[in-house]
Design a protein around this motif. Sequence first.
Motif, mmCIF file in Angstrom:
data_model
loop_
_atom_site.group_PDB
_atom_site.id
_atom_site.type_symbol
_atom_site.label_atom_id
_atom_site.label_comp_id
_atom_site.label_asym_id
_atom_site.label_seq_id
_atom_site.Cartn_x
_atom_site.Cartn_y
_atom_site.Cartn_z
ATOM 1 N N GLU A 117 25.581 -40.121 27.109
ATOM 2 C CA GLU A 117 24.410 -39.415 26.567
ATOM 3 C C GLU A 117 23.971 -38.290 27.489
ATOM 4 O OE1 GLU A 117 22.163 -42.759 23.789
ATOM 5 O OE2 GLU A 117 21.479 -42.435 25.846
ATOM 6 N N VAL A 118 24.009 -38.555 28.793
ATOM 7 C CA VAL A 118 23.615 -37.528 29.765
ATOM 8 C C VAL A 118 24.543 -36.320 29.669
ATOM 9 C CG1 VAL A 118 23.459 -36.995 32.229
ATOM 10 C CG2 VAL A 118 22.533 -39.151 31.363
ATOM 11 N N GLU A 119 25.853 -36.566 29.666
ATOM 12 C CA GLU A 119 26.812 -35.456 29.681
ATOM 13 C C GLU A 119 26.853 -34.707 28.351
ATOM 14 O OE1 GLU A 119 28.249 -34.294 32.351
ATOM 15 O OE2 GLU A 119 27.267 -35.878 33.494
ATOM 16 N N LEU A 120 26.750 -35.413 27.239
ATOM 17 C CA LEU A 120 26.738 -34.743 25.935
ATOM 18 C C LEU A 120 25.492 -33.880 25.787
ATOM 19 C CD1 LEU A 120 28.074 -37.685 23.754
ATOM 20 C CD2 LEU A 120 29.151 -35.436 23.948
ATOM 21 N N SER A 121 24.384 -34.320 26.336
ATOM 22 C CA SER A 121 23.156 -33.504 26.315
ATOM 23 C C SER A 121 23.347 -32.243 27.145
ATOM 24 C CB SER A 121 21.970 -34.319 26.847
ATOM 25 O OG SER A 121 21.681 -35.401 26.001
ATOM 26 N N ARG A 122 24.020 -32.371 28.309
ATOM 27 C CA ARG A 122 24.275 -31.200 29.150
ATOM 28 C C ARG A 122 25.223 -30.223 28.460
ATOM 29 N NH1 ARG A 122 26.585 -30.658 33.344
ATOM 30 N NH2 ARG A 122 25.232 -29.027 34.145
ATOM 31 N N ILE B 114 28.232 -47.227 30.136
ATOM 32 C CA ILE B 114 29.107 -46.098 29.831
ATOM 33 C C ILE B 114 28.453 -45.188 28.800
ATOM 34 C CG2 ILE B 114 31.404 -45.436 29.021
ATOM 35 C CD1 ILE B 114 32.336 -48.231 29.957
ATOM 36 N N ALA B 115 27.803 -45.780 27.794
ATOM 37 C CA ALA B 115 27.117 -44.986 26.771
ATOM 38 C C ALA B 115 25.980 -44.182 27.382
ATOM 39 C CB ALA B 115 26.593 -45.910 25.666
ATOM 40 N N ASP B 116 25.305 -44.731 28.385
ATOM 41 C CA ASP B 116 24.222 -44.001 29.063
ATOM 42 C C ASP B 116 24.769 -42.754 29.755
ATOM 43 O OD1 ASP B 116 22.234 -45.762 28.283
ATOM 44 O OD2 ASP B 116 22.449 -47.020 30.068
#
Length: 275
Positions: A95-100, A90-92
């Motif tokens: 990280e992807v969405e927060l970076s986007r 879930i954390a992975d």
Amino acid sequence: MHALRQTAISVALYAVCFAGAAQAQPTFQSASPTAGSATSQAANANADKGMYQAIEYQNAAKKGPALVVIPGEIKSSNATFVQKFGPTNIADFAEVELSRANFQVLERTNLGPLLNEFTLAYNLGDPNKARQYLGMGKLRSTKYVVKFDILKTEQVASAQQGFDGGSVGRVIGILGAFSGSVGGAVAGAVGETAVGSVKTGESTGVWIIGMRYKVMDAETTEQVAQGYTEEKMEVGATGTSVMGVSQAQQGGVGLDTMVQRLVQKSVWEIDSKYK
């Protein structure tokens, strides 16, 4: 002069074509022997609905503060979900969405083997312990610590319906036999076979999955914000059989996609409210 002009045009066309090819995203063909068939088209149409869909975050143009995503908790008692997912998965996704969304996401790998202790410090609200880690390298710029927890995974509804032509077919056969004529008996037998072979079935199950997010001040470990969101996961199957010819479909969005969509909804809220 004409030759030079033709050469220049050819070079320009080549450059345009090369640029277009360089910018095109790679595509891949299916190796399935049924690719392009009716079943392939139906299955792919259902699968397309479960494909990743990028979210346009409201404040993506604005650079967000530095943050670290720590593994959350899975508080569901559903065995299937617990076996398939861990907090790190879930954390992975997060990280992807927060970076986007244009947040400065610091890698959890910077913590190395200390990740568990770092996570424990924020789960227990221990600011002194947390500050020890925040003095390390890139972590000095951390403003927030974010975690995503799964609070609910439960099947809340299911429905089934179907039709079995066996009983109706036998009635038709009996009526044909009582008609008293050879033609009626033959027609009844044919009708019994045709109708009796008809079988249809359909079943649907609906699950509700709920996710909570927490945003904590990196220095004080105090909670800055939290939110909760739910999504329905529907899975279903349908089948039909007539005179030996059968057709069946099954599908629905999987757990991976559901978790990713819940993360997207949570990040959208974080981006719009707390950046």
